[in-house]
Design a protein around this motif. Structure first.
Motif, short mmCIF file in Angstrom:
data_model
loop_
_atom_site.label_atom_id
_atom_site.label_comp_id
_atom_site.label_asym_id
_atom_site.label_seq_id
_atom_site.Cartn_x
_atom_site.Cartn_y
_atom_site.Cartn_z
N ASN A 540 0.83 -1.21 0.00
CA ASN A 540 0.00 0.00 0.00
C ASN A 540 0.87 1.27 0.00
O ASN A 540 0.65 2.20 0.77
N ILE A 541 1.87 1.27 -0.89
CA ILE A 541 2.78 2.42 -1.03
C ILE A 541 2.55 3.04 -2.40
O ILE A 541 2.46 2.35 -3.41
N SER A 542 2.45 4.34 -2.41
CA SER A 542 2.21 5.06 -3.67
C SER A 542 3.54 5.21 -4.42
O SER A 542 4.52 5.73 -3.86
N LEU A 543 3.58 4.75 -5.68
CA LEU A 543 4.79 4.89 -6.52
C LEU A 543 4.55 5.99 -7.53
O LEU A 543 3.71 5.87 -8.44
N ASN A 544 5.25 7.10 -7.42
CA ASN A 544 5.11 8.25 -8.31
C ASN A 544 6.34 8.35 -9.19
O ASN A 544 7.47 8.24 -8.70
N THR A 545 6.14 8.55 -10.48
CA THR A 545 7.27 8.60 -11.40
C THR A 545 7.15 9.77 -12.37
O THR A 545 6.05 10.26 -12.65
N ARG A 546 8.31 10.18 -12.86
CA ARG A 546 8.35 11.17 -13.94
C ARG A 546 9.56 10.87 -14.80
O ARG A 546 10.69 10.86 -14.29
#
Length: 953
Positions: A540-546
């Motif tokens: 339940n960890i948010s993975l944010n990428t760019r």
């Protein structure tokens, strides 16, 4: 009376007898009280006698006494005689306010030269004694006629009758310091008491010298009381004698002393000389530094002390007669002492010790002035122009020189003590560092053991359980699917752990190089990042990428980049709690790739942030404890790229890792393996894409088996180039070049294990190419095989003369080529075996060319000069011999089959074996001397190499 009176030569006596009575008779002197000053010398007559006990009435009655005028005796009266003066006075009025003075006309000399010793003035009317007055420095103050300064030999004339003739008999004796009696008789009214200022010329300088000596003495005495330093004590003692001497010079002590005045003077004044050398011994610390010179200095000081004591005792004990502050040959002895002092001072100046030079310089100045002074006292030299006492002038210069010298000495010693304290602190710090390192290593091995124990348990547990379920050993053993998955998973975990350890070892030994791929960088990173997506969902960890647009021209090493990102991302997810986030931000500027990975985990403390990249270091206080090598490996891999990594972290808020990696050949290290599909580009494309030019781009074929030797094929014919590469590809990694110039650059960049070259090539033919490589220390060791269609003997001899190791003509036999290559590489190994047999000491006896000889000499010399430095490593050798790390590694591997680290270890152990065999010290001492701070590790390494414990050698 005839025996008591000293007679003049006979002709003077006859002349006096023949003088008319009126001329021989003594007329009286009429004192007109209207005049305040009367010079009585013309009316004064003197009588010289060797009997100091004559009574005044007997002298008055003796009509045969030879009375003479003062001018008959020369400038000075004689030493050791008593002088009587006689004068007849008639006063016209009362003389109550008048004083009789024996004036001292010697202006300038120090106070101990002043005053008669004892002066008695008798007043007679006829033969009746009407008064007896005393003066002189050697009469007690209470007995003196007046209370005026002791230098002024002054008496009252009490009960002096008016109008009557009074005969004055004046008995004068010289002082005990060695100065004769003097008269210079005058009668002065109290209003005109002073005939000149006391010590008129020398007064100001001597008082100044006394003040300087006293202040400097007091300061250094307090310094001694505070510091308790021996040099301060002796300098204070020396200054004490100078101060007392100067006090006597201006009239202190010497005027208040009426007995043993010469003894006091001799001990104090000469004390300046003997205490000087005692001070010098302490200043130089000569007893420890120069034992022989110290004995001379001590002897010289004791000699003057004993001579001074003898002189001081000679007057009261042996009744010797002093003469102008000396007894007998005292000034000759001082002159001899001065000469010896001067010689000893020159010897001190010639020493290498700073303090000896400084003291010797000051002593030379003192000796020169003392020599001038003694010669002056002996009357050998005279200089009216020299208005300052040479003794005092020399002492003044010494006080100045040695006051600065004491400060200089203290500053130097303070610096030395500070350096010693720093060395002590460094030693303590080094001991603490070694202790900390041992603690960290112990902790690391405990952690790594724990890391191994867990997967081993999960592997062995299901297997043992399955064995227990089996009826007997002959039956097949079945594993549950779940157990099988656990075993596979933990096997992979063990494999990953071992791979990390091996990667660290390879990087340290210089074996690891970048194997580059071109294109698809962003796509590759994206796939790596998103491989953690399922883990993020489970936790339940948010993975944010760019991600930016694709960078097709980027060069990167897939394997190493994967390890870097996997380690960082694994830590990020590992320490981020549920409902947290991990953010991956990727950017590039064409030259560099920038990655920023941020998590919202528990963060890292400031102290730990500085150390997280240290090998074996692990952040304490977490339950999820790793082995402490993941981030260390990451840092090493990034350094291998010439990249950078940094960490920003706030406890309980999160951590950000920032990575900067070069992606253009221009910024990447020189030692890289280029992709097989990387073809030559046009000059314009190379400039626009920031790639290397056509000349510097190399056609390479990379064989994935990294442990194979590296071969460089230099051939301008593409088909033949391919054919040669195809023949050797199973046994060698291959890089290719199309001409001699390009091949030369690649040889410098990659340092191959062997080179195959054509002779006829553009830009640089095979002969030039071979000559260039053999003359360069970085490539001189590489075996070169020439393959050419030029089959003549002359061509073959020319090729061999340029340094080629083998010469094969086309068409060549494939097996012969492979055997030649194998033998040339093996010959390097055989050379090293021979080298080892010589214990790596006799480099000159080995059959290598002079360039390789010089290289090996430099390497072994560098290693042996730093054997005791535990931190000495590959980078230090590379810097010393002017190679890059990769070039050094490949050359050493080619010549010795060993990496630089292995070579260092072998030489350390060989040297330890030699020292142990010759009983050069204990095992621990020898271990430390060859760079091992950990005795147990040294013992283990030694036994592995030699098969015995160090203590058994």
């Amino acid at each position: 009376m005839a025996n008591a009176v000293r007679m003049k030569p006979f002709w003077i006596f006859i002349l006096v007898m023949l003088l008319p009575k009126s001329l021989a008779a003594q007329d009286n002197y009429k004192v007109d009280t209207k005049y305040p000053v009367h010079n009585l010398m013309p009316a004064l007559r003197l009588l010289e006698t060797s009997d100091p006990d004559l009574k005044p009435l007997a002298v008055l009655r003796d009509s045969s006494a030879n009375w003479q005028s003062r001018s008959d005796f020369g400038n000075y009266l004689n030493l050791g005689f008593t002088y009587w003066g006689k004068i007849k006075l008639v006063a016209t009025d009362s003389l109550t306010d008048f004083r009789l003075n024996l004036e001292d006309k010697m202006i300038g000399p120090p106070a101990w030269t002043k005053s008669n010793g004892k002066v008695d003035v008798y007043g007679f009317v006829g033969e009746e004694l009407i008064f007896h007055e005393k003066t002189g420095v050697e009469y007690p103050r209470k007995d003196r006629s007046t209370k005026s300064h002791w230098v002024r030999n002054e008496v009252r004339l009490p009960n002096f009758p008016v109008g009557e003739e009074v005969t004055l008999l004046i008995k004068a004796q010289g002082n005990s310091i060695g100065y004769p009696a003097y008269f210079n008789l005058s009668l002065r009214h109290s209003s005109q008491a002073y005939y000149h200022q006391i010590y008129q010329f020398h007064n100001s300088f001597n008082i100044f010298m006394f003040g300087i000596a006293f202040i400097v003495f007091l300061y250094h005495l307090l310094q001694y009381i505070y510091l308790r330093e021996k040099v301060m004590l002796w300098f204070s003692v020396w200054l004490f004698f100078i101060t007392i001497t100067q006090a006597m010079t201006i009239g202190l002590f010497i005027g208040a002393t009426t007995v043993l005045r010469f003894s006091l003077y001799a001990i104090v004044a000469n004390g300046v000389f003997y205490t000087f050398w005692f001070f010098g011994r302490a200043f130089i610390n000569s007893k420890e530094k120069f034992p022989k010179l110290d004995k001379l200095m001590l002897g010289l000081g004791l000699f003057v002390l004993l001579e001074s004591a003898f002189v001081a005792l000679s007057v009261p004990v042996f009744k010797a007669q002093p003469s102008f502050t000396a007894v007998g040959i005292h000034y000759y002895v001082l002159n001899l002492y001065t000469v010896f002092s001067l010689v000893l001072s020159v010897v001190l100046v010639l020493q290498k010790d700073k303090f000896a030079k400084y003291f010797g310089f000051g002593s030379i100045i003192a000796s020169m002035f003392l020599l001038i002074g003694t010669l002056w006292s002996l009357g050998v030299i005279k200089f009216g122009f020299f208005k300052l006492d040479p003794y005092v002038t020399g002492i003044f210069l010494q006080i100045v020189i040695y006051s600065f010298g004491i400060a200089y000495r203290r500053q130097v010693i303070q610096s030395q003590m500070t350096e010693q304290r720093l060395q002590g602190q460094r030693a303590i710090s080094e001991m603490q560092r070694i202790k900390d390192l041992d603690t960290i290593k112990t902790r690391f091995f405990a952690n790594i053991s724990h890391e191994f124990r867990t997967p081993l348990t999960l592997i062995s547990g299901p297997i043992k359980r399955a064995l227990g379920y089996a009826q007997n050993q002959s039956e097949d053993i079945a594993l549950k699917k779940k157990d099988f998955e656990i075993i596979v998973k933990n096997t992979d975990r063990l494999q990953n752990l071992v791979d990390q350890l091996l990667d660290l070892s390879k990087i340290e030994s210089g074996k690891e190089h970048l194997s580059l791929t071109q294109g698809g960088l962003i796509k590759f990173i994206r796939s790596l990042v998103f491989s953690f997506e399922s883990l993020a969902e489970r936790n339940n960890i948010s993975l944010n990428t760019r991600f930016p647009n694709e960078l097709d021209q980027a060069f990167y090493d897939k394997d190493k980049l994967e390890k870097i990102l996997t380690n960082i991302l694994s830590n990020a997810f590992k320490y981020t709690p549920k409902n947290g986030s991990v953010t991956v931000n990727v950017e590039h500027d064409g030259h560099y790739l920038q990655l920023e990975i941020t998590d919202t985990g528990k963060g890292i403390g400031k102290e730990d942030v500085r150390r997280i990249f240290e090998r074996f270091y692990r952040v304490e206080g977490t339950e999820e404890q790793g082995s402490g090598i993941g981030l260390a490996l990451t840092k090493e891999l990034i350094d291998l790229h010439n990249g950078k990594i940094s960490v920003d972290s706030v406890e309980r808020k999160g951590t950000t890792f920032k990575i900067k990696l070069p992606v253009s050949l221009k910024k990447l290290p020189d030692s890289v393996l280029l992709p097989a599909n990387y073809e030559q580009q046009s000059a314009s494309e190379a400039i626009n894409d920031d790639l290397v030019t056509t000349e510097s781009s190399a056609v390479e074929k990379v064989i994935t088996t990294k442990e194979l030797p590296l071969a460089l094929v230099v051939e301008d014919n593409p088909d033949l180039q391919y054919y040669i590469a195809d023949v050797i590809q199973e046994q060698y990694n291959i890089i290719k070049a199309s001409d001699g110039a390009q091949g030369e650059r690649m040889a410098f960049e990659h340092t191959p294990d062997i080179i195959i070259t054509d002779v006829m090539m553009p830009k640089k033919d095979g002969f030039e190419f071979c000559h260039s490589l053999k003359q360069n220390a970085k490539t001189s060791h590489i075996p070169i095989i020439m393959l050419t269609a030029k089959a003549g003997e002359a061509n073959k001899i020319e090729g061999l003369s340029q340094g080629a190791d083998a010469y094969l003509t086309k068409p060549f036999n494939e097996k012969e080529l492979l055997i030649r290559m194998k033998n040339l590489i093996e010959s390097r190994k055989n050379l090293w075996d021979h080298f080892k047999a010589l214990d790596m000491l006799l480099v000159d006896d080995i059959g290598v060319n002079s360039i390789d000889d010089k290289f090996l000499q430099d390497v072994f010399k560098t290693i042996k000069e730093h054997l005791d430095n535990e931190r000495f490593g590959v980078e230090d050798i590379a810097a010393a011999v002017g190679f890059s790390r990769s070039q050094l590694h490949r050359k050493l591997k080619a010549l010795s089959g060993k990496s630089a680290n292995q070579l260092i270890t072998e030489i350390r152990l060989n040297e330890a074996h030699r020292l142990l065999k010759s009983n050069a010290g204990s095992v621990s001492e020898i271990a430390y001397s060859v760079g091992y701070s950990n005795l147990s590790y040294f013992t283990k390494s030694f036994k592995e190499k030699f098969g015995v414990l160090p203590s058994k050698v």
